[in-house]
Scaffold this motif. Structure first.
Motif, PDB file in Angstrom:
ATOM      1  N   LYS A 179       0.807  -1.268   0.068  1.00  0.00           N
ATOM      2  CA  LYS A 179      -0.109   0.132   0.103  1.00  0.00           C
ATOM      3  C   LYS A 179       0.797   1.229  -0.179  1.00  0.00           C
ATOM      4  O   LYS A 179       1.785   1.500   1.000  1.00  0.00           O
TER       5      LYS A 179
ATOM      6  N   ASN B  24      -3.223   6.341  -4.886  1.00  0.00           N
ATOM      7  CA  ASN B  24      -3.314   5.436  -4.140  1.00  0.00           C
ATOM      8  C   ASN B  24      -3.038   4.058  -4.744  1.00  0.00           C
ATOM      9  O   ASN B  24      -3.856   3.785  -5.718  1.00  0.00           O
TER      10      ASN B  24
ATOM     11  N   SER C 245      -2.353   0.074  -4.076  1.00  0.00           N
ATOM     12  CA  SER C 245      -2.626  -1.375  -3.338  1.00  0.00           C
ATOM     13  C   SER C 245      -2.524  -2.673  -4.039  1.00  0.00           C
ATOM     14  O   SER C 245      -3.032  -2.410  -5.245  1.00  0.00           O
TER      15      SER C 245
END
Length: 363
Positions: A2, A86, A88
């Motif tokens: 992450k 972001n 992940s």
């Protein structure tokens, strides 16, 4: 894994590593997050080139993932530079989000390990400007695959200088810069593809210094912001010093810009695809140039300090290309029995003459 970082940081890093990606194949981009930094690398086995860089990011979980370099770069290019990206991973995909946007890309198998400098047999640190000067000789490197040993830049140490050489059988460029000892054999030949990528990296990142390293089979350049590793051409470079024709005592000193301007004018009136330019002078007089097969189409004179006498037919296109590798300062042109040598400080170019029957032109 992450991680989170501004889109601008990803764009800057991707603009560096994506240079190594194969445009015809889905080259993997390896992302490794650990200890406050994210490392991105692209290894192109077909070209035997890998480029890596690092970027700052907020790391929630360390890890690694491989995705398509081209698809990942294309996706992130659609976000504004101030967007927060972001990333992940799941067992099968990389999840990319920003604001209300959500995307996924399939995970790829980790790419094969790139080349490494092991054992290291040479290392030198250069100013970035000096490294770019050495790389500029790639303009004279051969493009004929059957002469693969000439399709790159040859680096070797000579006294207190590092020398870069490129040649193709009809022209040659040679540059020397002051440097510590780096390589003494004739096998450090960097492929033209890697040379051009390194030149782009140096001009894009503008580091003050760059460190060059080599093993028996690989070459690398490292600077703040990137590392590029390339395989070397597996051959011995010819002894170019043996083919250098000695000057015959005829020389001319002139301004490069004036000579280029004259060649541009002559090219404009030249007929045919491969015109020859006749370069002549007599000691104490200017350089005179005209089209060898079309002497009535145009003639031009360039102010110069000349000694001896000279008369030689050269390829107009190749002479223009060689002059383009020099700066707009004074040049020293030396005539030889087989061509001309153009000098400017520690840089010189050699251009071989063309066959031409003198009786074809009017007296």
């Amino acid at each position: 894994m992450k991680i989170s970082a501004p889109a601008s940081a990803f764009d800057a890093a991707l603009s560096i590593v994506a240079m190594a990606a194969d445009k015809k194949n889905d080259t993997p981009l390896l992302i490794v997050a650990d200890k406050g930094t994210v490392a991105l690398s692209v290894n192109n086995p077909r070209a035997a080139i890998s480029i890596s860089t690092t970027m700052a990011a907020s790391i929630g979980e360390s890890g690694r993932a491989a995705v398509s370099a081209c698809r990942f770069a294309a996706l992130l290019s659609g976000f504004g530079p101030r967007s927060t990206i972001n990333i992940s991973t799941t067992e099968t995909a990389v999840m990319i989000s920003s604001g209300n946007s959500r995307y996924r890309l399939p995970l790829l198998a980790d790419p094969p390990a790139g080349l490494v400098i092991n054992p290291e047999i040479g290392r030198v640190e250069l100013a970035s400007a000096d490294c770019i000067r050495l790389l500029d000789v790639v303009a004279a490197a051969d493009t004929e695959k059957t002469r693969f040993f000439l399709t790159g830049v040859y680096l070797h140490s000579d006294g207190d200088k590092l020398i870069g050489v490129g040649m193709d059988g009809t022209k040659m460029m040679r540059v020397g810069v002051v440097a510590d000892h780096f390589s003494e054999d004739n096998r450090l030949i960097i492929p033209a593809t890697a040379v051009k990528l390194l030149d782009k990296l140096l001009r894009a990142t503008k580091p003050q210094m760059v460190t060059l390293r080599r093993s028996h089979a690989a070459f690398s350049a490292t600077a703040p912001g990137f590392e590029i590793v390339s395989g070397m051409i597996d051959a011995a470079y010819p002894d170019y010093k043996k083919v250098l024709p000695p000057p015959n005592g005829s020389s001319a000193s002139c301004q490069r810009a004036e000579m280029v301007a004259a060649l541009t004018r002559l090219k404009a009136v030249a007929g045919g695809d491969l015109p020859l330019i006749m370069v002549t002078w007599v000691g104490g007089e200017p350089i005179r140039m005209f089209l060898a097969h079309e002497p009535d189409a145009g003639t031009d004179a360039v102010a110069a300090q000349t000694c001896g006498s000279a008369r030689m037919a050269l390829s107009l296109a190749q002479l223009t290309a060689v002059l383009a590798e020099f700066k707009d300062d004074a040049l020293l042109i030396e005539m030889t029995d087989r061509g001309v040598i153009i000098r400017q400080g520690d840089k010189f170019g050699l251009l071989m003459s063309c066959r031409f029957i003198e009786k074809e032109i009017a007296a």
